[in-house]
Write a protein that holds these residues in place. Structure first.
Motif, PDB file in Angstrom:
ATOM      1  N   LEU A 204       0.915  -1.043   0.212  1.00 28.65           N
ATOM      2  CA  LEU A 204       0.100  -0.039   0.103  1.00 28.65           C
ATOM      3  C   LEU A 204       0.995   1.276  -0.078  1.00 28.65           C
ATOM      4  O   LEU A 204       1.718   1.266   0.657  1.00 28.65           O
ATOM      5  N   CYS A 205       0.730   2.151  -0.686  1.00 32.28           N
ATOM      6  CA  CYS A 205       1.232   3.219  -0.791  1.00 32.28           C
ATOM      7  C   CYS A 205       0.872   4.334   0.603  1.00 32.28           C
ATOM      8  O   CYS A 205      -0.078   4.329   0.993  1.00 32.28           O
ATOM      9  N   PRO A 206       2.038   4.843   1.033  1.00 36.17           N
ATOM     10  CA  PRO A 206       1.866   5.655   2.193  1.00 36.17           C
ATOM     11  C   PRO A 206       1.421   7.023   1.584  1.00 36.17           C
ATOM     12  O   PRO A 206       1.383   7.201   0.610  1.00 36.17           O
ATOM     13  N   SER A 207       1.188   7.836   2.655  1.00 41.79           N
ATOM     14  CA  SER A 207       0.637   9.451   2.025  1.00 41.79           C
ATOM     15  C   SER A 207       1.836  10.312   2.021  1.00 41.79           C
ATOM     16  O   SER A 207       2.832  10.505   2.674  1.00 41.79           O
ATOM     17  N   TYR A 208       2.193  10.589   0.530  1.00 40.60           N
ATOM     18  CA  TYR A 208       3.149  11.622   0.291  1.00 40.60           C
ATOM     19  C   TYR A 208       3.301  12.694   1.186  1.00 40.60           C
ATOM     20  O   TYR A 208       4.399  13.114   1.533  1.00 40.60           O
ATOM     21  N   SER A 209       2.199  13.464   1.142  1.00 42.91           N
ATOM     22  CA  SER A 209       2.241  14.763   1.804  1.00 42.91           C
ATOM     23  C   SER A 209       2.230  14.659   3.239  1.00 42.91           C
ATOM     24  O   SER A 209       2.703  15.821   3.785  1.00 42.91           O
ATOM     25  N   GLU A 210       1.993  13.395   3.855  1.00 43.35           N
ATOM     26  CA  GLU A 210       2.004  13.411   5.235  1.00 43.35           C
ATOM     27  C   GLU A 210       3.559  13.167   5.762  1.00 43.35           C
ATOM     28  O   GLU A 210       4.130  13.693   6.710  1.00 43.35           O
ATOM     29  N   ASP A 211       4.299  12.513   4.806  1.00 41.19           N
ATOM     30  CA  ASP A 211       5.447  12.019   5.071  1.00 41.19           C
ATOM     31  C   ASP A 211       6.345  11.869   3.766  1.00 41.19           C
ATOM     32  O   ASP A 211       6.462  10.629   3.069  1.00 41.19           O
ATOM     33  N   THR A 212       6.824  12.916   3.341  1.00 43.05           N
ATOM     34  CA  THR A 212       7.650  12.769   2.240  1.00 43.05           C
ATOM     35  C   THR A 212       8.863  12.067   2.106  1.00 43.05           C
ATOM     36  O   THR A 212       9.327  11.630   1.130  1.00 43.05           O
ATOM     37  N   GLY A 213       9.486  11.541   3.249  1.00 44.51           N
ATOM     38  CA  GLY A 213      10.455  10.549   3.385  1.00 44.51           C
ATOM     39  C   GLY A 213      10.236   9.210   3.410  1.00 44.51           C
ATOM     40  O   GLY A 213      11.026   8.457   3.703  1.00 44.51           O
ATOM     41  N   ALA A 214       8.820   8.950   3.535  1.00 44.61           N
ATOM     42  CA  ALA A 214       8.303   7.437   3.823  1.00 44.61           C
ATOM     43  C   ALA A 214       8.698   6.916   2.502  1.00 44.61           C
ATOM     44  O   ALA A 214       8.770   7.218   1.498  1.00 44.61           O
ATOM     45  N   GLN A 215       9.273   5.417   2.625  1.00 50.04           N
ATOM     46  CA  GLN A 215       9.574   4.566   1.446  1.00 50.04           C
ATOM     47  C   GLN A 215       8.426   3.992   0.863  1.00 50.04           C
ATOM     48  O   GLN A 215       7.857   3.023   1.602  1.00 50.04           O
ATOM     49  N   PRO A 216       7.813   4.290  -0.078  1.00 49.09           N
ATOM     50  CA  PRO A 216       6.841   3.437  -0.537  1.00 49.09           C
ATOM     51  C   PRO A 216       7.422   2.137  -1.121  1.00 49.09           C
ATOM     52  O   PRO A 216       8.778   1.903  -1.543  1.00 49.09           O
ATOM     53  N   PRO A 217       6.204   1.163  -1.541  1.00 41.12           N
ATOM     54  CA  PRO A 217       6.759  -0.043  -1.835  1.00 41.12           C
ATOM     55  C   PRO A 217       7.243   0.186  -3.257  1.00 41.12           C
ATOM     56  O   PRO A 217       6.979   1.165  -3.957  1.00 41.12           O
ATOM     57  N   ASP A 218       8.134  -0.537  -3.875  1.00 38.51           N
ATOM     58  CA  ASP A 218       8.831  -0.724  -5.100  1.00 38.51           C
ATOM     59  C   ASP A 218       7.646  -1.220  -5.990  1.00 38.51           C
ATOM     60  O   ASP A 218       7.469  -2.245  -6.285  1.00 38.51           O
ATOM     61  N   THR A 219       7.120  -0.366  -6.882  1.00 38.31           N
ATOM     62  CA  THR A 219       5.894  -0.806  -7.837  1.00 38.31           C
ATOM     63  C   THR A 219       6.279  -0.417  -9.117  1.00 38.31           C
ATOM     64  O   THR A 219       5.514  -0.500  -9.847  1.00 38.31           O
ATOM     65  N   ILE A 220       7.716  -0.076  -9.453  1.00 41.51           N
ATOM     66  CA  ILE A 220       8.078   0.357 -10.850  1.00 41.51           C
ATOM     67  C   ILE A 220       7.786  -1.032 -11.760  1.00 41.51           C
ATOM     68  O   ILE A 220       7.837  -2.208 -11.339  1.00 41.51           O
ATOM     69  N   SER A 221       7.423  -0.697 -12.922  1.00 39.90           N
ATOM     70  CA  SER A 221       6.658  -1.634 -13.898  1.00 39.90           C
ATOM     71  C   SER A 221       7.309  -3.064 -13.720  1.00 39.90           C
ATOM     72  O   SER A 221       6.575  -4.152 -13.899  1.00 39.90           O
TER      73      SER A 221
END
Ligand SMILES: *[C@@H]1O[C@H](CO)[C@@H](O)[C@H](O)[C@H]1NC(C)=O
Ligand SMILES: *[C@@H]1O[C@H](CO)[C@@H](O)[C@H](O)[C@H]1NC(C)=O
Ligand SMILES: *[C@@H]1O[C@H](CO)[C@@H](O)[C@H](O)[C@H]1NC(C)=O
Ligand SMILES: *[C@@H]1O[C@H](CO)[C@@H](O)[C@H](O)[C@H]1NC(C)=O
Length: 248
Positions: A204-221
């Motif tokens: 699940l993607c974290p909230s970018y605006s809440e925590d710009t430093g959060a590491q999102p899951p690797d979802t690149i194609s």
């Protein structure tokens, strides 16, 4: 005593707004549906691949999407949306056909401070809904006559806002692009993109605006590609069988 008290009041006023700015919505319910123009192959807020636009997609209202910029937990989610009725028209229109669509959320519909995408916790939009889906339409993926109308009665065909029911569904099983690896995942960019092929509680993607430093899951194609090996192998095996058959 006054300045510290004022500071405390400010701090107390600030805490609830940051904690309570996102909407926790149930897996099914009613929402409103609008439509917007998204050019084919355009990379929207989540950073989902260009090919995602070849299938039904939508922007989700900010507080349900979960971020005011870039990606949020709404990114990649799939919903089955069913048209119920219009309510801005006089009289309201209840179509005699049932029209449904499975959309993948690829974009953010910003809170404009009063529009259809401006619901916040405890404050629904003008139709009483906590979610607005802004459908990318017209689209090569959706027939131009998708929306029912009665031009004889109303004098126009585009009602612009619909009352809909929605249901959270599996993208892989239900979305038209759910088996097309090129339509799943995000573009290859090192920051600001997150588009799970089939989001779940851990992917699940974290909230970018809440925590710009959060590491999102690797979802690149290519990562999305790895999630669908059985389909690809099946296709390859099938092609091989055909080739062997042709050679014989
Ligand atoms: C939307 O549909 C629901 C379910 O039928 C209904 O309860 C609600 O009043 C409708 N809302 C509008 C704005 O038409
Ligand atoms: C349009 O509305 C009129 C008046 O209610 C009705 O008689 C007619 O059957 C409707 N046409 C369609 C195509 O639904
Ligand atoms: C969530 O999705 C990821 C990626 O597809 C998968 O590896 C994982 O097993 C899933 N987790 C659950 C709890 O379904
Ligand atoms: C993403 O781009 C980087 C830099 O160009 C490259 O090294 C990497 O292999 C790419 N990843 C995928 C999954 O295509």
């Amino acid at each position: 005593m006054r300045p510290p008290l004022a500071a405390l009041a400010l701090a107390l006023a600030w805490i609830p707004t940051t904690l309570a700015q996102w909407i926790q919505y149930p897996p099914e319910g009613t929402a409103t549906l609008t439509h917007y123009t998204l050019p084919e192959d355009y990379i929207a807020a989540c950073g989902c691949t260009a090919k995602s636009t070849h299938y039904p997609t939508a922007a989700m209202s900010q507080a349900a999407y979960g971020s005011s910029t870039a990606y949020g937990p709404g990114c990649g989610q799939c919903f089955k949306v069913t048209l119920l009725n219009t309510f801005l028209s006089d009289p309201p229109f209840f179509p005699d056909v049932t029209k449904s669509l499975v959309i993948k959320v690829t974009d953010l519909c910003p809170d404009s401070g009063g529009g259809w995408c401006s619901a916040s916790p405890g404050h629904p939009n003008q139709a009483g809904a906590y979610i607005n889906f802004d459908l990318a339409w017209p689209s090569s993926a959706i027939p131009d006559d998708f929306f029912p109308s009665n031009v004889t009665l109303y004098g126009y065909t585009d009602f612009s806002v619909w009352n809909v029911s929605y249901e959270s569904v599996s993208c892989v099983d239900s979305w038209a692009g759910g088996q097309d690896a090129a339509a799943l995942g995000s573009i290859n960019q090192t920051y600001g993109v997150c588009c799970p092929a089939n989001p779940n509680s851990t992917d699940l993607c974290p909230s970018y605006s809440e925590d710009t430093g959060a590491q999102p899951p690797d979802t690149i194609s290519n990562a999305a590609f790895r999630h669908l090996p059985s389909i690809l192998y099946t296709t390859t095996a099938f092609s091989l069988i055909i080739c062997v058959f042709v050679l014989l």
